[in-house]
Design a protein around this motif. Sequence first.
Motif, PDB file in Angstrom:
ATOM      1  N   THR A 132      65.914   2.230  84.912  1.00  0.00           N
ATOM      2  CA  THR A 132      64.622   2.589  85.509  1.00  0.00           C
ATOM      3  C   THR A 132      64.049   3.830  84.837  1.00  0.00           C
ATOM      4  O   THR A 132      62.884   4.152  85.019  1.00  0.00           O
ATOM      5  N   GLY A 133      64.884   4.539  84.089  1.00  0.00           N
ATOM      6  CA  GLY A 133      64.403   5.716  83.365  1.00  0.00           C
ATOM      7  C   GLY A 133      65.562   6.421  82.695  1.00  0.00           C
ATOM      8  O   GLY A 133      66.724   6.138  83.001  1.00  0.00           O
ATOM      9  N   PHE A 134      65.220   7.310  81.781  1.00  0.00           N
ATOM     10  CA  PHE A 134      66.269   8.088  81.120  1.00  0.00           C
ATOM     11  C   PHE A 134      65.668   9.372  80.585  1.00  0.00           C
ATOM     12  O   PHE A 134      64.453   9.468  80.375  1.00  0.00           O
ATOM     13  N   LYS A 135      66.516  10.341  80.366  1.00  0.00           N
ATOM     14  CA  LYS A 135      66.089  11.611  79.767  1.00  0.00           C
ATOM     15  C   LYS A 135      67.155  12.056  78.781  1.00  0.00           C
ATOM     16  O   LYS A 135      68.347  11.920  79.051  1.00  0.00           O
ATOM     17  N   MET A 136      66.724  12.604  77.684  1.00  0.00           N
ATOM     18  CA  MET A 136      67.660  13.246  76.752  1.00  0.00           C
ATOM     19  C   MET A 136      67.358  14.730  76.755  1.00  0.00           C
ATOM     20  O   MET A 136      66.235  15.132  77.072  1.00  0.00           O
ATOM     21  N   ASN A 137      68.361  15.537  76.389  1.00  0.00           N
ATOM     22  CA  ASN A 137      68.091  16.973  76.328  1.00  0.00           C
ATOM     23  C   ASN A 137      67.033  17.252  75.271  1.00  0.00           C
ATOM     24  O   ASN A 137      66.816  16.461  74.359  1.00  0.00           O
ATOM     25  N   ARG A 138      66.374  18.388  75.430  1.00  0.00           N
ATOM     26  CA  ARG A 138      65.349  18.765  74.459  1.00  0.00           C
ATOM     27  C   ARG A 138      66.031  19.224  73.183  1.00  0.00           C
ATOM     28  O   ARG A 138      67.238  19.143  73.050  1.00  0.00           O
ATOM     29  N   LYS A 139      65.224  19.722  72.254  1.00  0.00           N
ATOM     30  CA  LYS A 139      65.786  20.105  70.942  1.00  0.00           C
ATOM     31  C   LYS A 139      66.568  21.405  71.067  1.00  0.00           C
ATOM     32  O   LYS A 139      66.180  22.443  70.558  1.00  0.00           O
TER      33      LYS A 139
ATOM     34  N   VAL B 383      58.015   7.691  78.619  1.00  0.00           N
ATOM     35  CA  VAL B 383      59.033   8.419  77.862  1.00  0.00           C
ATOM     36  C   VAL B 383      58.361   9.668  77.295  1.00  0.00           C
ATOM     37  O   VAL B 383      57.159   9.636  77.007  1.00  0.00           O
ATOM     38  N   THR B 384      59.119  10.729  77.178  1.00  0.00           N
ATOM     39  CA  THR B 384      58.567  11.954  76.600  1.00  0.00           C
ATOM     40  C   THR B 384      59.285  12.264  75.300  1.00  0.00           C
ATOM     41  O   THR B 384      60.517  12.214  75.251  1.00  0.00           O
ATOM     42  N   ILE B 385      58.509  12.562  74.265  1.00  0.00           N
ATOM     43  CA  ILE B 385      59.144  13.044  73.027  1.00  0.00           C
ATOM     44  C   ILE B 385      58.754  14.507  72.839  1.00  0.00           C
ATOM     45  O   ILE B 385      57.632  14.903  73.155  1.00  0.00           O
ATOM     46  N   HIS B 386      59.704  15.283  72.372  1.00  0.00           N
ATOM     47  CA  HIS B 386      59.456  16.701  72.144  1.00  0.00           C
ATOM     48  C   HIS B 386      59.176  16.919  70.662  1.00  0.00           C
ATOM     49  O   HIS B 386      59.946  16.490  69.812  1.00  0.00           O
ATOM     50  N   GLY B 387      58.058  17.567  70.391  1.00  0.00           N
ATOM     51  CA  GLY B 387      57.703  17.769  68.988  1.00  0.00           C
ATOM     52  C   GLY B 387      56.591  18.777  68.868  1.00  0.00           C
ATOM     53  O   GLY B 387      56.481  19.708  69.679  1.00  0.00           O
ATOM     54  N   ASP B 388      55.762  18.570  67.865  1.00  0.00           N
ATOM     55  CA  ASP B 388      54.620  19.458  67.671  1.00  0.00           C
ATOM     56  C   ASP B 388      53.592  18.758  66.799  1.00  0.00           C
ATOM     57  O   ASP B 388      53.915  17.817  66.072  1.00  0.00           O
ATOM     58  N   LEU B 389      52.354  19.233  66.859  1.00  0.00           N
ATOM     59  CA  LEU B 389      51.305  18.652  66.040  1.00  0.00           C
ATOM     60  C   LEU B 389      51.516  18.960  64.560  1.00  0.00           C
ATOM     61  O   LEU B 389      51.347  18.107  63.701  1.00  0.00           O
ATOM     62  N   ASP B 391      54.076  21.816  63.356  1.00  0.00           N
ATOM     63  CA  ASP B 391      55.288  22.536  62.968  1.00  0.00           C
ATOM     64  C   ASP B 391      56.488  21.598  63.042  1.00  0.00           C
ATOM     65  O   ASP B 391      57.030  21.340  64.123  1.00  0.00           O
ATOM     66  N   LEU B 392      56.905  21.117  61.886  1.00  0.00           N
ATOM     67  CA  LEU B 392      57.970  20.117  61.849  1.00  0.00           C
ATOM     68  C   LEU B 392      59.342  20.713  62.150  1.00  0.00           C
ATOM     69  O   LEU B 392      60.319  19.983  62.302  1.00  0.00           O
ATOM     70  N   ARG B 393      59.399  22.031  62.259  1.00  0.00           N
ATOM     71  CA  ARG B 393      60.669  22.658  62.654  1.00  0.00           C
ATOM     72  C   ARG B 393      60.943  22.416  64.132  1.00  0.00           C
ATOM     73  O   ARG B 393      62.039  22.672  64.604  1.00  0.00           O
ATOM     74  N   LEU B 394      59.949  21.954  64.838  1.00  0.00           N
ATOM     75  CA  LEU B 394      60.070  21.819  66.286  1.00  0.00           C
ATOM     76  C   LEU B 394      60.379  20.396  66.739  1.00  0.00           C
ATOM     77  O   LEU B 394      60.183  20.054  67.897  1.00  0.00           O
ATOM     78  N   LEU B 395      60.805  19.555  65.818  1.00  0.00           N
ATOM     79  CA  LEU B 395      61.112  18.194  66.242  1.00  0.00           C
ATOM     80  C   LEU B 395      62.375  17.672  65.577  1.00  0.00           C
ATOM     81  O   LEU B 395      62.791  18.175  64.533  1.00  0.00           O
ATOM     82  N   SER B 396      62.961  16.681  66.233  1.00  0.00           N
ATOM     83  CA  SER B 396      64.119  15.992  65.669  1.00  0.00           C
ATOM     84  C   SER B 396      63.744  14.524  65.523  1.00  0.00           C
ATOM     85  O   SER B 396      63.509  13.835  66.522  1.00  0.00           O
ATOM     86  N   GLU B 398      65.544  12.061  64.590  1.00  0.00           N
ATOM     87  CA  GLU B 398      66.578  11.173  65.101  1.00  0.00           C
ATOM     88  C   GLU B 398      66.464  11.040  66.620  1.00  0.00           C
ATOM     89  O   GLU B 398      66.586   9.960  67.172  1.00  0.00           O
ATOM     90  N   GLN B 399      66.207  12.182  67.263  1.00  0.00           N
ATOM     91  CA  GLN B 399      66.094  12.144  68.721  1.00  0.00           C
ATOM     92  C   GLN B 399      64.834  11.384  69.157  1.00  0.00           C
ATOM     93  O   GLN B 399      64.865  10.638  70.128  1.00  0.00           O
ATOM     94  N   THR B 400      63.754  11.566  68.406  1.00  0.00           N
ATOM     95  CA  THR B 400      62.526  10.815  68.714  1.00  0.00           C
ATOM     96  C   THR B 400      62.798   9.323  68.605  1.00  0.00           C
ATOM     97  O   THR B 400      62.430   8.533  69.482  1.00  0.00           O
ATOM     98  N   LYS B 401      63.471   8.950  67.524  1.00  0.00           N
ATOM     99  CA  LYS B 401      63.752   7.537  67.275  1.00  0.00           C
ATOM    100  C   LYS B 401      64.603   6.956  68.402  1.00  0.00           C
ATOM    101  O   LYS B 401      64.316   5.870  68.913  1.00  0.00           O
ATOM    102  N   THR B 402      65.652   7.683  68.781  1.00  0.00           N
ATOM    103  CA  THR B 402      66.530   7.193  69.853  1.00  0.00           C
ATOM    104  C   THR B 402      65.751   7.049  71.153  1.00  0.00           C
ATOM    105  O   THR B 402      65.876   6.043  71.858  1.00  0.00           O
TER     106      THR B 402
END
Lengths: 268, 415
Positions: A132-139, B383-389, B391-396, B398-402
């Motif tokens: 139903t949902g999932f979360k991964m840790n941030r960077k 789903v939320t992806i963490h990144g930036d417009l 600054d590519l230092r602020l994203l992964s 591999e993690q985005t892909k997963t």
Amino acid sequence: MTKDQGSRERHNPRPIYVGVDVGASRTKAVVMDRERRLLGRAVRKSGTDFSESSRLCVETSLEMAGASESDIVNAVSTGYGRKNVACATDTRTEIGCHARGCYLAFPMAITIIDIGGQDNKIIKLDAEGRRTGFKMNRKCAAGTGAFLEEMSPRLDVPLEEMNGLAMQSTDMVKLGSFCTVFSATEVLQNIRVGKHVTDIVKGLFFSVIKRVLEMDSLTENVVMTGGVVAHNPYLVEMTEEAIGRRIWVPEYPQLTGAIGAALYAMQE
Amino acid sequence: MPDEKKVVLRRLQSAKDLGKFMAEYYYELDEAAKNGKRKIAWCTSVGPAELLRALGFLVYFPETHSAMLGSTRMATDLIPKANAIGYSPDICSYLTADIGAYLEGISPLAKVFKGIEGPPRPDVLVYNTNQCRDVQDWFEWYGTEYGVPVVGVQTYRNVGEVTDDHIISIKKQMEALVEPLEKIAGVRFEREKLQEAVRLSRKCSDLWKEVLDTASAVPSPITFFDGTTLMGAAVVGRGTQKANDVYNILLEELNDRIAKNEGAIEEEGYRLYWDGMPVWGRLRMHAELFAGLKTNVLASTYCNSWIFSALDPAAPFTSMARAYTELFIVRSDEYKEKYIREMLEFFKCDGILYHDAKTCPNNTNCRYGMPQRLQDETGIPSVTIHGDLNDLRLLSDEQTKTNVEAFIEQLEERR
């Protein structure tokens, strides 16, 4: 099951399915039969050659199962190095595989907390095992196995001794920082003022728990998995205390991803 | 070994016309900067461009330059140069990348357009803080650097219902720009010219809306990633006939695709909505990632931000004030949620992706519980992806892909 797979299963006296989870820290492989029984398993460092570590893991788990490569009907891989597994015909995400693996052990609506070497996941399943949902840790490594790996040399404590030390704590040190680097500074400060290593280690464990619990809300039934949990069962006890209820842990918490991958291999 | 499938992206032919338009736009600016025959105004991307055109300015938009710094992946090396002079790595990476590029004396324009060395020197900088406060800081830095005036409009924020009070205040601020701008332009303001610019701008907005609305077709003839580059004319060219000509061509091609039942990607299994900024340095990677998963990210809050349906040539100042206050980014969360709900329904979306852009809080809508509330209300997962417009230092990656792959797996399970 595909037509091809069905044919391979019929012509194989001992059909088996393989799941491989190539994580950032460890590679895990399992061998299962059609009845979803675990016949073989292996864990080793992922190192810098994912193909080789996965090959060796598969080899060891096949040996344990008393099977050979020709018995494999299908294999699926997962984890960061999922594309590097020679015997795999398909890949799935760690999130999907942990979900499958956990639901096999606990077929009910669950929230899974997986603490891995490089990342944490919180996965929610309904009573039918659908996500139903999932979360991964941030960077950020805070709350992951990497956090404990980073702290272990600073305290001059081997990683594998941390669980025992945390259990001996009588006055846990509270670490406030979100950041691994800032936490290290806090640890140094606590060493300087003469705090016991046992209390600092328990504080580190609690820091991991805090980072994980702030990722998402939890449903009634909680399952914990992952290598960090496998090697530090006290972390589960502490989490139970923090959330005020029992937490379920599968028999092989480090292998749930690989088991889930094997289950996908059966399905495909 | 699992097969790596090669993804083929379907290009729009009219993207070439857009490219030609952008080239002509930059060459015209460059020529004016060199020969001094036309005055140049720098303007924020949702600033009062129509007023500037009415006064005869050629209008340059630094945000477009920053987006180019991002898409050419030059930004990440330039941001630290601005950090070093006091602009934090936590603030807008459009600002830091652009100032970094200025400090280093380099520009993607020089790479793309032969003979152009960089952005045209401004005679004035005009902002509207409707996007954020960063644009004002950004422009004021250049104002000092070039020794030219900086004028602007201070917006309202977190606006629920847009009231007459809001409009009167913004209208007055816009009218107050006329006098200083007349002096710089060296011409008298003529209402008819503003009306004409507003008319053309409204037409551009209507055409751009029609372009984006084609994504409601199944399969959609356009992707969000197409939109991020195609919107160039709506940003830099609104208020000109040329921009409208380009969109007429594009619209024809998209409608042709719809008539032929031809989607923007080979197989459209899932339809997603993108909220937040694009990751400029990963446009192609993301386009291929989603297409490879038989998923079309086909609509977005971002591309829709250049739709100004309130513009009305009969009431140019009032309607500009309304159009630039009705913007999504200016509004309250309650309004934003309602808007996204309508978009999810209109575009028939299966899911929503939030981009949590580290340096752009104003264009990030997932930090105050909105994903959870919208999922509860609509049942549509996110789903939320963490990144930036930029600054590519602020994203992964591999993690985005997963995250993305796991999200599509989740949609598959629930279908």
